[in-house]
Write an enzyme that holds these catalytic residues in place. Sequence first.
Site, PDB file in Angstrom:
ATOM      1  N   SER A 141    -118.279 -79.453  -8.033  1.00 25.75           N
ATOM      2  CA  SER A 141    -117.953 -80.828  -7.629  1.00 25.75           C
ATOM      3  C   SER A 141    -116.468 -81.086  -7.431  1.00 25.75           C
ATOM      4  O   SER A 141    -116.086 -81.985  -6.691  1.00 25.75           O
ATOM      5  CB  SER A 141    -118.523 -81.810  -8.649  1.00 25.75           C
ATOM      6  OG  SER A 141    -118.108 -81.469  -9.962  1.00 25.75           O
ATOM      7  N   GLU A 201    -113.068-100.252 -11.241  1.00 27.31           N
ATOM      8  CA  GLU A 201    -112.475 -99.822 -12.497  1.00 27.31           C
ATOM      9  C   GLU A 201    -112.364 -98.307 -12.448  1.00 27.31           C
ATOM     10  O   GLU A 201    -113.018 -97.647 -11.627  1.00 27.31           O
ATOM     11  CB  GLU A 201    -113.337-100.229 -13.685  1.00 27.31           C
ATOM     12  CG  GLU A 201    -114.583 -99.384 -13.903  1.00 27.31           C
ATOM     13  CD  GLU A 201    -115.651 -99.602 -12.861  1.00 27.31           C
ATOM     14  OE1 GLU A 201    -115.745-100.726 -12.340  1.00 27.31           O
ATOM     15  OE2 GLU A 201    -116.398 -98.648 -12.574  1.00 27.31           O
ATOM     16  N   LYS A 243    -116.068 -87.196  -5.059  1.00 22.23           N
ATOM     17  CA  LYS A 243    -116.068 -88.665  -5.160  1.00 22.23           C
ATOM     18  C   LYS A 243    -115.649 -89.331  -3.850  1.00 22.23           C
ATOM     19  O   LYS A 243    -116.086 -90.437  -3.555  1.00 22.23           O
ATOM     20  CB  LYS A 243    -115.161 -89.131  -6.306  1.00 22.23           C
ATOM     21  CG  LYS A 243    -115.812 -88.951  -7.672  1.00 22.23           C
ATOM     22  CD  LYS A 243    -115.055 -89.726  -8.742  1.00 22.23           C
ATOM     23  CE  LYS A 243    -115.772 -89.629 -10.079  1.00 22.23           C
ATOM     24  NZ  LYS A 243    -115.551 -88.318 -10.732  1.00 22.23           N
TER      25      LYS A 243
HETATM   26  C1  LIG Z   1    -116.361 -87.793 -11.779  1.00 24.02           C
HETATM   27  C2  LIG Z   1    -116.674 -86.369 -11.645  1.00 24.02           C
HETATM   28  C3  LIG Z   1    -117.928 -85.839 -12.048  1.00 24.02           C
HETATM   29  C4  LIG Z   1    -118.997 -86.655 -12.708  1.00 24.02           C
HETATM   30  O1  LIG Z   1    -119.522 -87.699 -11.972  1.00 24.02           O
HETATM   31  P1  LIG Z   1    -120.967 -87.645 -11.336  1.00 24.02           P
HETATM   32  O2  LIG Z   1    -121.177 -89.043 -10.839  1.00 24.02           O
HETATM   33  O3  LIG Z   1    -121.939 -87.279 -12.404  1.00 24.02           O
HETATM   34  O4  LIG Z   1    -120.950 -86.655 -10.252  1.00 24.02           O
HETATM   35  C5  LIG Z   1    -118.183 -84.489 -11.838  1.00 24.02           C
HETATM   36  N1  LIG Z   1    -117.247 -83.685 -11.292  1.00 24.02           N
HETATM   37  C6  LIG Z   1    -116.036 -84.141 -10.907  1.00 24.02           C
HETATM   38  C7  LIG Z   1    -115.062 -83.178 -10.324  1.00 24.02           C
HETATM   39  C8  LIG Z   1    -115.704 -85.493 -11.070  1.00 24.02           C
HETATM   40  O5  LIG Z   1    -114.497 -85.936 -10.697  1.00 24.02           O
END
Ligand SMILES: *Cc1c(COP(=O)(O)O)cnc(C)c1O
Length: 421
Positions: free
Chosen positions: A395, A130, A108
């Site tokens: 992610s 938010e 993010k």
């Molecule tokens: C917020 C988040 C997601 C999901 O958000 P996307 O916009 O679909 O990427 C996925 N993995 C992590 C670690 C997150 O913090």
Amino acid sequence: MTTNNALPQMNYKDFETYLQNYPNDEGFFGPYGGSFIPDQLQPAMKEITQAYQEICQSSQFINELRRIRREFQGRPTPVYHCERLSKLFGSTQIYLKREDLNHTGAHKLNHCMGEGLLAKFLGKKKIIAETGAGQHGVALATAAAYFGLECDIYMGEIDVAKQHPNVVRMEMLGARVISVKTGQRTLKDAVDAAFVAYMNEYKDAIYCIGSVVGPHPFPMMVRDFQYVVGEEAKDQFVQMTGHLPNAICAAVGGGSNSMGLFGAFLKEPVEIYGVEPMGIGEGRGENAASITFGRPGIVHGFNSIALLDDDGNPSPVYSIASGLDYPSVGPEHAFLHDVGRVNYKYVTDDEAMTAFFLLCREEGIIPAIESSHGLAYAIKYAKEHKHGTILVNLSGRGDKDIDYVYEKYGTGEDLLAKHLL
Ligand SMILES: *Cc1c(COP(=O)(O)O)cnc(C)c1O
């Protein structure tokens, strides 16, 4: 499953000039996207769109963002070959793009630093957003501190109580967390409150969204800021192996980490999989698999595929991963689904948690529960295909999840004994 039959099917060869041509000037990816917001907000969105279109061409902006990524975020993040995990499932090789090693522990920050730099270039004093579980709020508070901007984060009162550690993080980073006490006191009410604040303050402030969702230009802007993930991963993978992966995959909540990985691969002969959360079942309110069960509709200022009730309002959704429980999906995903370029699959809570524990034990990496959804699908792919390579976007890291996981699953023995994957 919603397929818009009006759209011609596209294969990788049709994506050579895709990124320059999609979205169009009004923010549409085919029928999806656009900007469906109150008239008072349109000038503010136009200002952001115009500024972004100018700035993203400027070498000063590009060079500054590159420097920030390298020196502050720790990019490039590595690609890692999971040899021990792969061995469990035959000869398909599983690779990870390690976004968990990005500063703050998830992808993010990639778009939050971009949005913060845009705010700085526009001369804004404040960023407004938010947050639900607080991950977006923490990443944005980090960016605000870095750029010396004020930061107002709107959060439902219930989430404030549930996500105490993230509230503390945001406040330590200097952000103001505003507890929203209207409606259900959760994410939807926080979105409404943040929009109202932005309408009143847009001369001095900029709104920063947390995924490839919302009105134009956010789906495009966030995608562009996340593009670095796939761009790096493609080069790294080719350097490591001498060829492209056969397949790539990522978990889809709003869809930012997945669009980030997919972007650079759309024009390559690579299979692409988006993975939705199937939660605890197929019933309404038991999952957040928006593309799998949704239908076209407008939510939160954009047209996409969404889980809607009979009155056309967003349905309640559920996933064990709080970052995935969103009742819609970025408009570009809806488009890529309908044209057949990306395949959308799903995994359940328990399948994702099985992948979570396997990665801990076999590779020494504690993944975010969100990311474990992508990994669970990669394992299924490995078992089905028996050869080739698949690259997963990991992610985020799972430190934020361990207390909850331990309470619910212990250290995973019972779950692993079921061999769900
Ligand atoms: C917020 C988040 C997601 C999901 O958000 P996307 O916009 O679909 O990427 C996925 N993995 C992590 C670690 C997150 O913090």
